[in-house]
Design a protein around this motif. Sequence first.
Motif, mmCIF file in Angstrom:
data_model
loop_
_atom_site.group_PDB
_atom_site.id
_atom_site.type_symbol
_atom_site.label_atom_id
_atom_site.label_comp_id
_atom_site.label_asym_id
_atom_site.label_seq_id
_atom_site.Cartn_x
_atom_site.Cartn_y
_atom_site.Cartn_z
ATOM 1 N N LEU A 16 63.555 10.266 -14.357
ATOM 2 C CA LEU A 16 63.303 10.246 -12.921
ATOM 3 C C LEU A 16 63.060 11.646 -12.372
ATOM 4 O O LEU A 16 62.251 11.828 -11.454
ATOM 5 C CB LEU A 16 64.488 9.595 -12.193
ATOM 6 N N LEU A 17 63.728 12.627 -12.940
ATOM 7 C CA LEU A 17 63.498 14.010 -12.502
ATOM 8 C C LEU A 17 62.073 14.450 -12.829
ATOM 9 O O LEU A 17 61.405 15.102 -12.008
ATOM 10 C CB LEU A 17 64.505 14.945 -13.185
ATOM 11 N N GLY A 18 61.588 14.073 -14.014
ATOM 12 C CA GLY A 18 60.209 14.410 -14.371
ATOM 13 C C GLY A 18 59.202 13.705 -13.479
ATOM 14 O O GLY A 18 58.221 14.316 -13.042
ATOM 15 N N VAL A 19 59.457 12.435 -13.178
ATOM 16 C CA VAL A 19 58.553 11.695 -12.284
ATOM 17 C C VAL A 19 58.544 12.328 -10.899
ATOM 18 O O VAL A 19 57.479 12.529 -10.288
ATOM 19 C CB VAL A 19 58.970 10.218 -12.204
ATOM 20 N N ALA A 20 59.727 12.651 -10.382
ATOM 21 C CA ALA A 20 59.815 13.242 -9.049
ATOM 22 C C ALA A 20 59.107 14.591 -8.997
ATOM 23 O O ALA A 20 58.399 14.902 -8.026
ATOM 24 C CB ALA A 20 61.286 13.399 -8.654
ATOM 25 N N SER A 21 59.266 15.396 -10.045
ATOM 26 C CA SER A 21 58.606 16.702 -10.077
ATOM 27 C C SER A 21 57.094 16.561 -10.107
ATOM 28 O O SER A 21 56.369 17.276 -9.402
ATOM 29 C CB SER A 21 59.083 17.497 -11.306
ATOM 30 N N LEU A 22 56.607 15.631 -10.929
ATOM 31 C CA LEU A 22 55.162 15.427 -11.043
ATOM 32 C C LEU A 22 54.563 14.976 -9.713
ATOM 33 O O LEU A 22 53.533 15.494 -9.262
ATOM 34 C CB LEU A 22 54.876 14.401 -12.137
ATOM 35 N N VAL A 23 55.214 13.997 -9.065
ATOM 36 C CA VAL A 23 54.705 13.503 -7.784
ATOM 37 C C VAL A 23 54.774 14.595 -6.727
ATOM 38 O O VAL A 23 53.861 14.745 -5.900
ATOM 39 C CB VAL A 23 55.503 12.267 -7.338
ATOM 40 N N PHE A 24 55.838 15.383 -6.737
ATOM 41 C CA PHE A 24 55.975 16.474 -5.770
ATOM 42 C C PHE A 24 54.822 17.457 -5.892
ATOM 43 O O PHE A 24 54.219 17.861 -4.893
ATOM 44 C CB PHE A 24 57.312 17.179 -6.003
ATOM 45 N N VAL A 289 57.704 6.327 -5.102
ATOM 46 C CA VAL A 289 57.440 6.502 -6.530
ATOM 47 C C VAL A 289 58.752 6.592 -7.306
ATOM 48 O O VAL A 289 58.878 6.056 -8.420
ATOM 49 C CB VAL A 289 56.571 7.758 -6.762
ATOM 50 N N PHE A 290 59.741 7.255 -6.717
ATOM 51 C CA PHE A 290 61.051 7.349 -7.352
ATOM 52 C C PHE A 290 61.662 5.960 -7.544
ATOM 53 O O PHE A 290 62.170 5.635 -8.619
ATOM 54 C CB PHE A 290 61.962 8.230 -6.495
ATOM 55 N N VAL A 291 61.596 5.127 -6.509
ATOM 56 C CA VAL A 291 62.158 3.776 -6.584
ATOM 57 C C VAL A 291 61.405 2.926 -7.596
ATOM 58 O O VAL A 291 62.014 2.187 -8.396
ATOM 59 C CB VAL A 291 62.140 3.115 -5.192
ATOM 60 N N ILE A 292 60.070 3.011 -7.584
ATOM 61 C CA ILE A 292 59.278 2.232 -8.533
ATOM 62 C C ILE A 292 59.548 2.685 -9.970
ATOM 63 O O ILE A 292 59.689 1.858 -10.884
ATOM 64 C CB ILE A 292 57.779 2.351 -8.196
#
Length: 317
Positions: A16-24, A289-292
């Motif tokens: 989730l940290l990687g997903v959040a960083s990428l979307v950010f 995106v985090f929730v999904i």
Amino acid sequence: MRIYLAKRLLLIVPTLLGVASLVFVIMRVIPGDVALLILGGDSGQIDRAQLAAMHRQLGLDQPLVVQFGTWLWGVVRFDFGTSLWTGRPVVEELLIRLPLSLELAFLATGVSVLIAIPLGMLAAARQDTWVDYVVRVVSIGGLAIPSFWVGILVILLLVIYFGWGPPLEFTPPWVDPWANFQQMVWPVITVGYRYAAVTTRMTRSTVLEVLREDYIRTAWAKGLAERVIVIRHALKNAMLPVITLIGTEFAFLIGGLVVTETVFTLNGVGRFVVDAVAHRDYPVVQALVFVIAFGFVIVNLLIDLTYAWFDPRIRYR
């Protein structure tokens, strides 16, 4: 099993940290400025001081690292911040739309399973007969026709012949079950048919593969009934790829029905994501995106655990 669960749960954090960083990063790279959108002009028409004040008000004047750290700290406290566009807490906006998307995903998945597994099993048991050909035509039709197009045809037929139109406001099932049924029945059937087509093809293929195994031939030689052989022996051993497909489809449905939600005027998570991207609403996009992504991770974990239930030979350590 406990050690395996602990490892998988710990792996959720870096994922989730990687997903959040990428979307950010992506949201900051794409062109556009939410402050300009809110002020209703372009950079040549808006006063620089006014634009700078809006940036300070939205917190966009902070360094990117500070913005990302502030957002992560909010996530730890289950606080996804405030929508830059609506000015309301993101959690409130999400709670308005998430029940609709979850209901649609659960019901459409249920319809898909109820249609796909019996038809796929029947097509495999009656391979190269008229039953198999009918099932194949129905499933290929579902694969070829987009679900939103089926939805448009359904609405046109209902409007022309029955004078029915989709309700404009979502009614939860615990408030008015009949109104909820009227609103959700056609989207559920439309989406469920589309995903049933995929699952039917997978079920047919896996059951056919299992029916060619030696232990199935032994069961036929022992004189077991066809129903027992197909359901008890073949289907259960053919379900692992089907379970993977069903779980992946369910996770996708939570946020991937943008066009279907638009066709049936459903204010779900999918439409919310598109609107948030269009408005450059960074906190909303990051939260959704985090929730999904969290949903995908949890669904994949449940799929792996279901494997062990269907196949006792699978053991997790």
